[in-house]
Design a protein around this motif. Structure first.
Motif, PDB file in Angstrom:
ATOM      1  N   LYS A 181     -16.100  59.281  58.577  1.00 16.84           N
ATOM      2  CA  LYS A 181     -17.429  58.681  58.567  1.00 16.84           C
ATOM      3  C   LYS A 181     -18.505  59.710  58.216  1.00 16.84           C
ATOM      4  O   LYS A 181     -19.664  59.523  58.514  1.00 16.84           O
ATOM      5  N   ASN A 203     -19.649  60.610  55.223  1.00 21.82           N
ATOM      6  CA  ASN A 203     -20.592  60.164  54.197  1.00 21.82           C
ATOM      7  C   ASN A 203     -21.610  59.176  54.751  1.00 21.82           C
ATOM      8  O   ASN A 203     -22.727  59.090  54.256  1.00 21.82           O
ATOM      9  N   LYS A 204     -21.244  58.433  55.774  1.00 21.67           N
ATOM     10  CA  LYS A 204     -22.184  57.495  56.378  1.00 21.67           C
ATOM     11  C   LYS A 204     -23.223  58.210  57.230  1.00 21.67           C
ATOM     12  O   LYS A 204     -24.361  57.768  57.329  1.00 21.67           O
ATOM     13  N   MET A 205     -22.833  59.317  57.852  1.00 20.44           N
ATOM     14  CA  MET A 205     -23.728  60.022  58.756  1.00 20.44           C
ATOM     15  C   MET A 205     -24.465  61.181  58.091  1.00 20.44           C
ATOM     16  O   MET A 205     -25.368  61.754  58.692  1.00 20.44           O
TER      17      MET A 205
END
Length: 108
Positions: A87, A89-91
């Motif tokens: 995760k 790239n999301k954060m």
């Protein structure tokens, strides 16, 4: 500038670059190899400071034991599943925002 200072700056720049490599490489094996190189260059800096015992302990303990164990664990992991379910790239935008706010707060 003396010869020892030139060697110090060379090793210090290699240490900074390999430390950045530990963080920036996406492949964990490359990151571990970069960490080994940073340990070796920091041991060379200890040798320049005439602290031979600390340099040898750094090489024997960290490179000889901890990094071999780390590489063994990395090889045993299934990296494809970890990279697919990551995760990061999301954060990343949120972390970049918090980091920039913290940086500007500390510099002002």
């Amino acid at each position: 500038m003396s010869f020892i200072e030139i060697i110090f700056y060379v090793f210090a720049s290699i240490l900074v670059l390999t430390s950045l490599g530990v963080i920036l490489f996406k492949n964990p094996v490359y990151s571990a190899i970069s960490l080994i190189l940073s340990f070796i260059t920091s041991a060379a800096l200890w040798l320049l400071l005439q602290a031979e015992f600390l340099a040898i302990v750094l090489i024997l303990v960290y490179v000889g034991a901890v990094m071999v164990l780390f590489l063994f664990v990395v090889m045993m992991l299934n990296i494809d599943d970890v990279m697919r379910t990551s995760k990061f790239n999301k954060m990343a935008p949120f972390a970049l925002f918090i980091g920039s706010v913290s940086y500007t707060h500390l510099t002002l």
